[in-house]
Design a protein around this motif. Structure first.
Motif, PDB file in Angstrom:
ATOM      1  N   ASN A 141       1.094  -0.929  -0.459  1.00 51.03           N
ATOM      2  CA  ASN A 141       0.141   0.278   0.382  1.00 51.03           C
ATOM      3  C   ASN A 141       1.039   1.454   0.438  1.00 51.03           C
ATOM      4  O   ASN A 141       0.089   2.544  -0.600  1.00 51.03           O
ATOM      5  N   CYS A 142       2.438   1.077   0.355  1.00 52.62           N
ATOM      6  CA  CYS A 142       3.288   2.089   0.236  1.00 52.62           C
ATOM      7  C   CYS A 142       3.335   2.967  -0.973  1.00 52.62           C
ATOM      8  O   CYS A 142       3.890   4.026  -1.255  1.00 52.62           O
ATOM      9  N   THR A 159       5.533   6.409 -10.568  1.00 51.36           N
ATOM     10  CA  THR A 159       5.303   5.433  -9.648  1.00 51.36           C
ATOM     11  C   THR A 159       5.380   6.573  -8.339  1.00 51.36           C
ATOM     12  O   THR A 159       6.621   6.943  -8.086  1.00 51.36           O
ATOM     13  N   SER A 160       4.896   6.000  -7.253  1.00 52.04           N
ATOM     14  CA  SER A 160       4.958   6.993  -6.133  1.00 52.04           C
ATOM     15  C   SER A 160       5.506   6.477  -5.004  1.00 52.04           C
ATOM     16  O   SER A 160       4.746   4.803  -3.804  1.00 52.04           O
ATOM     17  N   GLU A 161       6.108   6.677  -3.444  1.00 52.14           N
ATOM     18  CA  GLU A 161       6.446   5.764  -2.762  1.00 52.14           C
ATOM     19  C   GLU A 161       5.829   6.955  -1.010  1.00 52.14           C
ATOM     20  O   GLU A 161       6.604   7.516  -1.355  1.00 52.14           O
ATOM     21  N   LYS A 196       3.780  14.307  -7.409  1.00 50.40           N
ATOM     22  CA  LYS A 196       4.961  14.663  -7.622  1.00 50.40           C
ATOM     23  C   LYS A 196       5.984  14.251  -6.252  1.00 50.40           C
ATOM     24  O   LYS A 196       6.891  13.938  -6.412  1.00 50.40           O
ATOM     25  N   ARG A 197       5.156  14.127  -4.945  1.00 47.88           N
ATOM     26  CA  ARG A 197       5.718  13.132  -4.160  1.00 47.88           C
ATOM     27  C   ARG A 197       6.814  11.551  -4.612  1.00 47.88           C
ATOM     28  O   ARG A 197       7.277  11.007  -4.059  1.00 47.88           O
ATOM     29  N   ALA A 198       5.619  11.449  -5.156  1.00 50.03           N
ATOM     30  CA  ALA A 198       5.806   9.656  -5.318  1.00 50.03           C
ATOM     31  C   ALA A 198       6.520   9.994  -6.253  1.00 50.03           C
ATOM     32  O   ALA A 198       8.233   8.978  -5.837  1.00 50.03           O
ATOM     33  N   SER A 251      12.633   8.709  -7.383  1.00 52.44           N
ATOM     34  CA  SER A 251      13.815   8.693  -7.667  1.00 52.44           C
ATOM     35  C   SER A 251      14.658   8.239  -6.574  1.00 52.44           C
ATOM     36  O   SER A 251      16.017   8.396  -6.518  1.00 52.44           O
ATOM     37  N   LYS A 252      14.554   9.203  -5.558  1.00 48.42           N
ATOM     38  CA  LYS A 252      15.341   8.581  -4.585  1.00 48.42           C
ATOM     39  C   LYS A 252      15.631   6.522  -3.845  1.00 48.42           C
ATOM     40  O   LYS A 252      16.243   6.543  -3.636  1.00 48.42           O
TER      41      LYS A 252
END
Length: 958
Positions: A785-786, A802-804, A950-952, A957-958
């Motif tokens: 779910n994250c 894809t956002s984490e 954007k945050r995802a 990227s991190k």
């Protein structure tokens, strides 16, 4: 001093003496040149003059006489002793003596050679004076060379002549004539003469007035002189004395040059000189001829500028300057100009003539008895010694039969060698500014040849049997040395041939013919025009129809191209060989006398006489009139094959003059034309081309025709009867409508079956399962779910992301039992009560800061406010409307921090950003209309979605 014996004159018969002594007679006109000594001793006795045989006296006193007219040649001595006997003069018939006196003529030298001595003793017989009816003349009669002296004709300007002489031993009489009266039966008009006067009679006989009408008749006796040796190696020539009776030997002035170049001076001294300027070959020391001189123009004929070759020969005489220049280097092709104007040969003007003689061009000055020849490779200058002896200077030296002074400088000094001398005879030539007189002389070139070249085999001919007949007349060594030099220094120019050519020419001048070119294996071949043949020895002046062969007395010969046997040259100015002497016109075709012909549309006839060819305009036969009235026809004059001077008028067709234009045919049709018989202009019609036509294009049968992608079409051979065009046959093609997930089959304009177009994002998860998301749709990873997947359509490009989710720090121990739960994102845990909302608080995250294309080097810790605040909407019965109370989780305390950003160009900039230290719930305005609320809700949802993406992305990227 002369002592005369007493004379006895009688009128009657003369009695002969009893004895007759022998008389030896020497000519009295000997002509010594400087350094000569002449002594004449005459013994005079009583004389008896008769008109017949001379009777000798019995006694003879001696008289010594020193004449002033004797002129022997250099270093010669002449002695003459004359013994005179008594004379008896009678008038009447002369009776012969009892014993005839005999006169012996001893050979004497009219012009003795150097260091020669001639002596003679003359004892005249008694003479008888005859009294006539007329007095003796005072003027001499004309004298010819025939008579007492046998001579041969020779030309001093065309080469040396080897001639023989004749020694004459004869019986002669010396007569004295005593005359009285006033008239003479023969001879010139009688006048009175004083004692001692002399005059010439015929046949080289001289008359001397003695006294008392007594005339002494003295025949001139010529004795052949000994033959001298000329230092230039040529044979001496015979020269007639001034009295026109006797002759003497002289060595003509002959200078030649050839090759690169090699010189032989007038006296035969050889040397080589490689200057590349214009030089004086010969001019007079004491000028007797206006503007007279011969000059040579040399140039460097090899790439290394080591050796020179002649380029032009210049002859100046009074008002004319003749220039014979080579057209092509190292060739026999030359051109002739007079005063810088081209002239045709033969040329004759102002006492100067130029003509072609074999391979040479000859400049001749008859008054000076000299000629100059040049053929592009060699030159020669011949001048008579009697006109130019001891009076020449230049590179050809001084003509005096002495090589010691040939290297004379312009100031009269003698140079060490002729190479140094040659430098000083440079003249001012405007075409060669580097050659101004007075410049430092060129270095004397080395004439020592190196190793002989293979071409020296040609040089061996000079010493071999080919030239052997000439060796005893002209020594070959100097020509052989020059040939070897040319072969070794310039092996590829063929200059060695010039040495053989000059040697053969000098041999021919000595009447020795050398046919040498056939022995050179083609190295020195000479090409002649097709109508002529090469001869090693031909006449200097070729016999022509205008000259007589009997008039040609010269024995000298030259090589060149001559008319074949059985033909002769028509004229020296018309270079055409003819079999019979008729006429030759401008067409260079020989014609016989009486022959009629047409040339340049003139009817001509060859007539014997001065005019030769007589012409009149050609007359044409009458032609039938022709009319060219049809369209496109016009009149034209054509050459008549039977008579080229009379054109034929015919009708020609010019289709550009036709008014009917070709039609424009539709596709599938073409223009066909044909010209009916008797006409000029064509008739046009459109006929089928047997092709298919589609969209303004033509297709050949059995070729593919593109109509659309859904059909396969081709052109058939079947013809549509109505259109006269071929029929196009088509077949539809099947379509495949299956598309992969995320794609839909859509119809595309211009395509038959459409194509699969992407409509959704296809995302492959970490466990290789595929998620299909529509644009704007978000979906959590089924197994995590994250992880959140999203799809965005930007300019028809489907971009999946894809956002984490990063959860804040959580300590389960800080939560009350039973209060641990997940946040609404389903990923992060929290200890808030289940019935209590998440409080407004500061949330931290690490991300890269990007500003104007520049980016932070590392992730930067940034803070944000997140949580719930008291916000509600209640219905108010009193107001009959909704009441709103809005509270927002916002920053309550912030600070500004600096961060260094790295730009793509390598520069760094400092950037400020806001850092939130604390958050709190703050009231905000929320009284908006329903539509505005709805719109604001949608916009907020969109913004939240984009922020979450954007945050995802940053977390990914991190």
């Amino acid at each position: 001093t002369e002592t005369s014996s007493p004379k006895t004159s009688t009128a009657g018969t003369v009695s002969p003496p009893t004895t007759s002594p022998t008389t030896t007679v020497s000519p009295t006109t000997a002509r010594p040149t400087p350094h000569s000594t002449t002594g004449i001793t005459e013994t005079s006795s009583p004389k008896t003059s008769t008109a017949g045989t001379v009777s000798p006296p019995t006694t003879s006193p001696t008289t010594t006489v020193s004449p002033t007219t004797a002129r022997p040649t250099p270093h010669s001595t002449t002695g003459i002793t004359e013994t005179s006997s008594p004379k008896t003069s009678t008038a009447g018939t002369v009776s012969p003596p009892t014993t005839s006196p005999t006169t012996t003529v001893s050979p004497t030298t009219a012009g003795p050679t150097p260091h020669s001595t001639t002596s003679g003793t003359e004892t005249p017989s008694p003479k008888t004076t005859i009294i006539g009816t007329g007095s003796h003349p005072t003027t001499p009669m004309s004298v010819t060379t025939s008579g007492t002296t046998a001579t041969e004709s020779f030309a001093t300007t065309s080469g040396t002549t080897s001639s023989s002489f004749t020694t004459v031993t004869a019986t002669t009489t010396t007569s004295k004539i005593f005359s009285s009266g006033s008239t003479s039966t023969s001879g010139p008009t009688a006048t009175s003469s004083s004692p001692g006067d002399t005059w010439w009679l015929c046949n080289c006989t001289k008359a001397v007035c003695i006294e008392d009408n007594v005339v002494e008749v003295i025949p001139v006796i010529c004795n052949p002189p000994p033959k001298p040796i000329c230092t230039n190696g040529l044979s001496p020539v015979r020269v007639i004395d001034e009295d026109k009776c006797c002759w003497h030997w002289e060595c003509d002035c002959y200078c030649t040059g050839w090759g690169d170049p090699h010189y032989l001076t007038f006296d035969g001294l050889p040397y080589s000189y490689q200057g590349n300027c214009t030089y004086v070959l010969v001019k007079e020391i004491n000028e007797t001829v206006d503007n007279f001189g011969v000059y040579i123009d040399n140039y460097h004929c090899d790439a290394r500028d080591r050796v020179s070759c002649p380029r032009a020969l210049i002859v100046r005489h009074e008002t004319q300057e003749v220039r014979i220049a080579t057209v092509k280097p190292n060739s026999a092709q030359v051109e002739v100009t007079v005063n810088k104007q081209p002239v045709a040969l033969p040329y004759k003007k102002f006492g100067l003539s130029i003509y072609k003689s074999g391979i040479n061009r000859v400049v001749e000055i008859p008054r000076l008895e000299m000629n100059v020849t040049y053929n592009g490779l060699a030159f020669s200058i011949r001048m008579p010694y009697r006109l130019f002896g001891n009076n020449t200077q230049g590179q050809c030296g001084t003509c005096n039969n002495n090589t010691a002074d040939d290297c004379m400088l312009p100031n009269g000094n003698i140079a060490e060698n002729c190479e140094i001398m040659a430098d000083h005879w440079q003249v001012d030539d405007k075409s060669k500014p580097q050659c101004s007189p007075g410049l430092v002389p060129t270095r004397a070139p080395s004439t020592t040849p190196g190793q002989p070249h293979n071409g020296s085999v040609v040089c061996e001919l000079i010493l071999g049997s080919v030239f052997e007949p000439c060796h005893r007349f002209v020594q070959p060594e100097k020509f052989y040395a020059a040939c070897v030099f040319d072969t070794s220094v310039l092996p590829n120019l063929g200059l060695e041939c010039s040495s053989l050519q000059v040697y053969a020419a000098i041999c021919a001048d000595q009447s020795v013919c050398i046919d040498w070119r056939n022995h050179t294996n083609g190295v020195c071949s000479y090409e002649c025009p097709s109508d002529k043949e090469y001869r090693a020895c031909g006449p200097i002046k070729e016999i022509t129809c205008k000259t007589s062969q009997q008039n040609e007395t010269s024995t000298n010969q030259v090589e060149g191209c001559f008319c074949p046997n059985g033909t002769m040259l028509y004229d020296s100015s018309v270079d055409v060989c003819v079999k019979t002497c008729g006429c030759v016109g401008v067409d260079k075709i020989p014609r016989e006398f009486g022959e009629k012909f047409t040339v340049d549309c003139q009817d001509c006839i060859c007539l014997e006489g001065e005019n030769g060819i007589v012409c009149e305009p050609h007359k044409c036969a009458k032609q039938n009139e022709i009319s060219c009235d049809g369209e496109g026809f016009y009149e034209v004059n054509e050459v008549n094959s039977e008579d080229s001077c009379c054109p034929i008028v015919t009708c020609k067709c010019n289709t550009s003059m036709c008014t009917t234009e070709a039609p424009r045919c539709t596709l599938g049709f073409e223009v066909h034309s044909h010209i009916p018989s008797g006409q000029c202009c064509p008739v046009y019609q459109c006929v089928p081309k047997r092709v298919c036509v589609h969209q303004n294009a033509e297709f050949l049968p059995n070729s593919s025709v593109f109509i659309d992608k859904c059909q396969n079409c081709f052109c058939t051979n079947e013809v549509n009867v109505s259109t006269q065009l071929n029929i196009i046959s088509c077949e539809h093609i099947p379509c495949n409508t299956y598309c992969q997930p995320g794609y839909e089959h859509q119809t595309v304009k211009g395509e038959c079956c459409g194509r699969c177009v992407q409509t959704k994002c296809v995302i492959h998860t970490a466990n290789n399962s595929a998620l299909i998301l529509s644009p704007g749709e978000f979906k959590n990873d089924p197994y995590n779910n994250c992880t959140i997947y999203s799809c965005v359509n930007i300019h028809n490009q489907f971009i999946s992301s894809t956002s984490e989710i990063t959860c804040p720090a959580f300590n389960e121990e800080s939560c009350k039992p039973g209060t641990i739960t997940f946040l609404p994102n389903g990923c992060c845990k929290t200890c808030a009560p289940l019935d209590s909302p998440t409080p407004c608080s500061v949330r931290q995250r690490a991300d890269f800061i990007t500003y104007k294309g520049c980016r932070s080097v590392d992730r930067v810790v940034m803070t944000e406010c997140e949580g719930t605040c008291g916000t509600f909407s209640l219905y108010s019965a009193e107001a009959n409307s909704m009441e709103h109370s809005c509270s927002c989780c916002r920053e309550s305390k912030t600070i500004v921090k600096d961060v260094e950003l790295k730009c793509p160009n390598g520069h760094s900039i400092s950037h400020n950003y806001v850092y939130v230290e604390s958050c709190s719930c703050q009231d905000t305005e929320c009284s908006l209309s329903q539509s505005s609320e709805t719109q604001s809700t949608e916009e907020n949802d969109t913004l939240r979605t984009l922020n979450r993406i954007k945050r995802a992305i940053s977390l990914t990227s991190k």
